[in-house]
Design a protein around this motif. Structure first.
Motif, PDB file in Angstrom:
ATOM      1  N   ILE A  70       0.866  -1.180   0.000  1.00 58.88           N
ATOM      2  CA  ILE A  70       0.000   0.000   0.000  1.00 58.88           C
ATOM      3  C   ILE A  70       0.898   1.224   0.000  1.00 58.88           C
ATOM      4  O   ILE A  70       1.775   1.366   0.864  1.00 58.88           O
ATOM      5  CB  ILE A  70      -0.917   0.009   1.235  1.00 58.88           C
ATOM      6  N   LYS A  71       0.688   2.103  -0.970  1.00 61.49           N
ATOM      7  CA  LYS A  71       1.517   3.314  -1.051  1.00 61.49           C
ATOM      8  C   LYS A  71       1.115   4.266   0.068  1.00 61.49           C
ATOM      9  O   LYS A  71      -0.028   4.705   0.155  1.00 61.49           O
ATOM     10  CB  LYS A  71       1.353   3.993  -2.412  1.00 61.49           C
ATOM     11  N   GLU A  72       2.061   4.554   0.945  1.00 60.25           N
ATOM     12  CA  GLU A  72       1.835   5.490   2.043  1.00 60.25           C
ATOM     13  C   GLU A  72       2.053   6.924   1.549  1.00 60.25           C
ATOM     14  O   GLU A  72       1.225   7.785   1.734  1.00 60.25           O
ATOM     15  CB  GLU A  72       2.790   5.197   3.204  1.00 60.25           C
ATOM     16  N   HIS A  73       3.223   7.156   0.985  1.00 60.58           N
ATOM     17  CA  HIS A  73       3.571   8.411   0.316  1.00 60.58           C
ATOM     18  C   HIS A  73       4.793   8.127  -0.530  1.00 60.58           C
ATOM     19  O   HIS A  73       5.274   6.995  -0.547  1.00 60.58           O
ATOM     20  CB  HIS A  73       3.772   9.577   1.294  1.00 60.58           C
ATOM     21  N   GLU A  74       5.278   9.106  -1.242  1.00 60.73           N
ATOM     22  CA  GLU A  74       6.355   8.867  -2.202  1.00 60.73           C
ATOM     23  C   GLU A  74       7.525   8.154  -1.546  1.00 60.73           C
ATOM     24  O   GLU A  74       8.062   8.618  -0.549  1.00 60.73           O
ATOM     25  CB  GLU A  74       6.818  10.206  -2.804  1.00 60.73           C
ATOM     26  N   GLY A  75       7.870   6.987  -2.085  1.00 64.60           N
ATOM     27  CA  GLY A  75       9.021   6.239  -1.603  1.00 64.60           C
ATOM     28  C   GLY A  75       8.773   5.349  -0.405  1.00 64.60           C
ATOM     29  O   GLY A  75       9.681   4.646   0.032  1.00 64.60           O
ATOM     30  N   VAL A  76       7.563   5.369   0.157  1.00 65.54           N
ATOM     31  CA  VAL A  76       7.256   4.551   1.337  1.00 65.54           C
ATOM     32  C   VAL A  76       5.996   3.732   1.074  1.00 65.54           C
ATOM     33  O   VAL A  76       4.954   4.277   0.712  1.00 65.54           O
ATOM     34  CB  VAL A  76       7.065   5.421   2.603  1.00 65.54           C
ATOM     35  N   TYR A  77       6.123   2.428   1.266  1.00 63.73           N
ATOM     36  CA  TYR A  77       5.007   1.501   1.087  1.00 63.73           C
ATOM     37  C   TYR A  77       4.803   0.705   2.365  1.00 63.73           C
ATOM     38  O   TYR A  77       5.764   0.454   3.103  1.00 63.73           O
ATOM     39  CB  TYR A  77       5.275   0.534  -0.073  1.00 63.73           C
ATOM     40  N   GLU A  78       3.566   0.313   2.592  1.00 65.57           N
ATOM     41  CA  GLU A  78       3.262  -0.578   3.698  1.00 65.57           C
ATOM     42  C   GLU A  78       3.063  -1.986   3.151  1.00 65.57           C
ATOM     43  O   GLU A  78       2.312  -2.188   2.196  1.00 65.57           O
ATOM     44  CB  GLU A  78       1.979  -0.139   4.416  1.00 65.57           C
ATOM     45  N   LEU A  79       3.736  -2.956   3.736  1.00 71.75           N
ATOM     46  CA  LEU A  79       3.485  -4.361   3.439  1.00 71.75           C
ATOM     47  C   LEU A  79       2.284  -4.752   4.299  1.00 71.75           C
ATOM     48  O   LEU A  79       2.334  -4.637   5.524  1.00 71.75           O
ATOM     49  CB  LEU A  79       4.707  -5.209   3.802  1.00 71.75           C
ATOM     50  N   ALA A  80       1.203  -5.162   3.660  1.00 73.68           N
ATOM     51  CA  ALA A  80      -0.044  -5.373   4.393  1.00 73.68           C
ATOM     52  C   ALA A  80      -0.822  -6.545   3.817  1.00 73.68           C
ATOM     53  O   ALA A  80      -0.516  -7.047   2.738  1.00 73.68           O
ATOM     54  CB  ALA A  80      -0.905  -4.101   4.322  1.00 73.68           C
ATOM     55  N   LYS A  81      -1.840  -6.936   4.555  1.00 76.39           N
ATOM     56  CA  LYS A  81      -2.782  -7.964   4.093  1.00 76.39           C
ATOM     57  C   LYS A  81      -2.050  -9.220   3.628  1.00 76.39           C
ATOM     58  O   LYS A  81      -2.397  -9.825   2.627  1.00 76.39           O
ATOM     59  CB  LYS A  81      -3.700  -7.419   2.981  1.00 76.39           C
ATOM     60  N   MET A  82      -1.001  -9.599   4.380  1.00 75.57           N
ATOM     61  CA  MET A  82      -0.278 -10.824   4.055  1.00 75.57           C
ATOM     62  C   MET A  82      -0.975 -11.991   4.737  1.00 75.57           C
ATOM     63  O   MET A  82      -1.223 -11.954   5.937  1.00 75.57           O
ATOM     64  CB  MET A  82       1.172 -10.756   4.503  1.00 75.57           C
ATOM     65  N   ALA A  83      -1.306 -12.990   3.949  1.00 74.44           N
ATOM     66  CA  ALA A  83      -2.016 -14.151   4.477  1.00 74.44           C
ATOM     67  C   ALA A  83      -1.600 -15.391   3.698  1.00 74.44           C
ATOM     68  O   ALA A  83      -1.456 -15.341   2.477  1.00 74.44           O
ATOM     69  CB  ALA A  83      -3.524 -13.949   4.335  1.00 74.44           C
ATOM     70  N   VAL A  84      -1.424 -16.481   4.428  1.00 73.55           N
ATOM     71  CA  VAL A  84      -1.216 -17.790   3.809  1.00 73.55           C
ATOM     72  C   VAL A  84      -2.173 -18.740   4.518  1.00 73.55           C
ATOM     73  O   VAL A  84      -2.200 -18.808   5.744  1.00 73.55           O
ATOM     74  CB  VAL A  84       0.244 -18.282   3.949  1.00 73.55           C
ATOM     75  N   SER A  85      -2.970 -19.431   3.748  1.00 73.50           N
ATOM     76  CA  SER A  85      -3.932 -20.359   4.319  1.00 73.50           C
ATOM     77  C   SER A  85      -3.227 -21.378   5.209  1.00 73.50           C
ATOM     78  O   SER A  85      -2.153 -21.873   4.848  1.00 73.50           O
ATOM     79  CB  SER A  85      -4.677 -21.085   3.194  1.00 73.50           C
ATOM     80  N   PRO A  86      -3.813 -21.711   6.361  1.00 78.28           N
ATOM     81  CA  PRO A  86      -3.192 -22.708   7.239  1.00 78.28           C
ATOM     82  C   PRO A  86      -2.875 -24.020   6.522  1.00 78.28           C
ATOM     83  O   PRO A  86      -1.869 -24.658   6.823  1.00 78.28           O
ATOM     84  CB  PRO A  86      -4.242 -22.928   8.336  1.00 78.28           C
TER      85      PRO A  86
END
Length: 154
Positions: A70-86
């Motif tokens: 997810i783009k936070e602002h120029e040059g910074v992203y958030e790694l989010a919504k990471m999921a792996v099924s059990p």
């Protein structure tokens, strides 16, 4: 790497799997919050349109994992919504998703990737540490469950 594993770019047809994979882990550990549903119901509007990216992991022909930048602002992203099924954990899918996301962040010009998490998610936090993230103080966030923030300078 597992040869039955493919990391795919998100397509609109993946929305239900994206939502289900995230609902699965969030509901297992926490409570689904309104901000979760807003993002999971409209990943194109919340994540892709503002300049983010979503990956899907296909293992043995089945969508079993996902993560978003997810783009936070120029040059910074958030790694989010990471999921792996059990049912697909323990075969390197989280690592492959994390590597793909970090490579994409660099390609998109990021100098930093951040993530918000929870101390109950030990395996996920260890994965992030292995990817190179370090712990920093946690700012106020829209999520009640957040008690961990990590950053990786690229």
């Amino acid at each position: 790497m597992n040869h039955d594993l493919a990391i795919l770019d998100y397509e609109p047809a993946h929305q239900s799997a994206f939502r289900a994979l995230n609902h699965e882990w969030i509901a297992h550990y926490f409570t689904i919050e309104p901000i979760d549903n807003e993002m999971l119901d409209d990943p194109e509007g919340y994540i892709l349109a503002p300049g983010g990216h979503i990956f899907m992991a296909c293992h043995n022909g089945e969508l079993v994992g996902t993560c978003a930048l997810i783009k936070e602002h120029e040059g910074v992203y958030e790694l989010a919504k990471m999921a792996v099924s059990p049912r697909a954990q323990g075969v390197g899918i989280g690592w492959a998703l994390g590597q793909a996301a970090l490579a994409k962040a660099q390609e998109m010009g990021a100098h930093r990737v951040e993530l918000l998490s929870n101390s109950r998610l030990g395996p996920a936090l260890r994965l992030c540490e292995k990817l190179g993230f370090r712990h920093v103080p946690v700012p106020p966030t829209p999520y009640q469950r957040t008690d961990v923030k990590m950053v990786l300078d690229l």
